[in-house]
Scaffold this motif. Structure first.
Motif: not given
Length: 307
Positions: A299, A78-81, A68, A73-75
């Protein structure tokens, strides 16, 4: 095949890139070379006849970044890169992504520790072995009845024995099957040569038939430069039947020089740093994960894995 001016045991991390028409075994790095030195004509080792990339590099610990906390970036779950459509093909590195080389090193270390009477608690010291100097210290510290040179040769020959039983990385078969079921084309790009590839994958021949193509930089005449040059990934990307835009390609890598190579080819990269690799700065990957099992296709704009 085009030969590269490296010791046959070279790890691929040196800076010798000149192409030669003849075998480099006779060119003679120091026979105790780990592939990182620049010594020439210092003699010939019994291992000089072995092909490049068969011998794995000696290893050191690496701190793995938390899932995380990925640079700026914080992933989260539910994060979508990347969005659907951003990626349509995937390239996977071989060692550390598809093949579990880490467990092979563990087997090698356990073998050597048992032979020389080194306790399990002291085994991590062997992992720090990088060159003749650290081998000399290890032999002195534990009063081993073997020279540092012979210990390093034994380390490599023991590695070869265990490489024939290299297992797949946990979670990789499930991921590959999922991607194929969803019509995502996958290829392999490795700095290994053909002989090394056959040694390490001999128990997984059916599995490797699932890939669109496999580019082996140690043998492929089109790959005339090693990582971090982008050439390996440029060649691999060009061989997809769809001839995809490099920006539509997602690369899974375990080495920082591999991340730099893929980024140089204008591709998206996810980094899976191995805890035994040399400690290096963050190479600037799209994301950094601690295992293949932590990779969530959704993601990265890919179909989600069904629960």
């Amino acid at each position: 095949m085009t030969q590269k001016e490296c010791d046959p045991r070279c790890t691929g991390k040196c800076n010798k890139r000149k192409s030669l028409p003849v075998s480099t075994a006779s060119k003679g790095c120091d026979p105790k070379c780990t592939g990182r030195c620049s010594k020439k004509n210092a003699g010939v080792s019994p291992l000089d006849s072995l092909p490049p990339a068969v011998i794995p590099p000696l290893i050191t610990p690496l701190e793995i970044k938390e899932l995380d906390n990925i640079g700026d970036n914080k992933i989260g779950p539910q994060s979508k890169l990347l969005q659907p459509g951003d990626v349509n093909v995937i390239i996977m590195d071989l060692d550390g992504i598809i093949l579990d080389i880490e467990i092979v090193y563990q087997w090698v270390i356990e073998d050597l520790a048992g032979k020389y009477g080194i306790s399990a608690e002291e085994v991590p010291h062997i992992i720090d072995l990088q060159d003749e100097e650290t081998a000399k210290k290890l032999c002195t510290d534990y009063n081993l009845s073997v020279s540092p040179q012979d210990f390093m040769i034994e380390f490599r020959s023991t590695s070869i024995k265990h490489l024939a039983n290299t297992p797949l990385m946990p979670g990789i078969e499930k991921l590959v099957d999922h991607l194929i079921e969803n019509n995502i084309i996958i290829a392999v790009a490795s700095t290994s040569n053909e002989e090394a590839f056959k040694l390490k994958t001999q128990k997984h021949t059916e599995f490797f038939k699932k890939f669109s193509h496999i580019v082996l930089g140690g043998s492929d005449p089109e790959v005339d430069q090693r990582k971090p040059s982008p050439k390996l990934y440029q060649v691999c990307g060009s061989r997809f039947p769809s001839n995809p835009d490099p920006k539509k390609i997602l690369v899974l890598e375990d080495a920082s020089e591999g991340v730099a190579s893929a980024k140089g080819a204008q591709m998206n990269v996810v980094w899976f740093p191995n805890k035994y690799m040399k400690k290096e700065n963050d190479p600037g990957a799209l994301a950094v994960l601690d295992s293949i099992e932590a990779f969530n296709p959704e993601q990265f704009g890919l179909p989600p894995i069904k629960k």
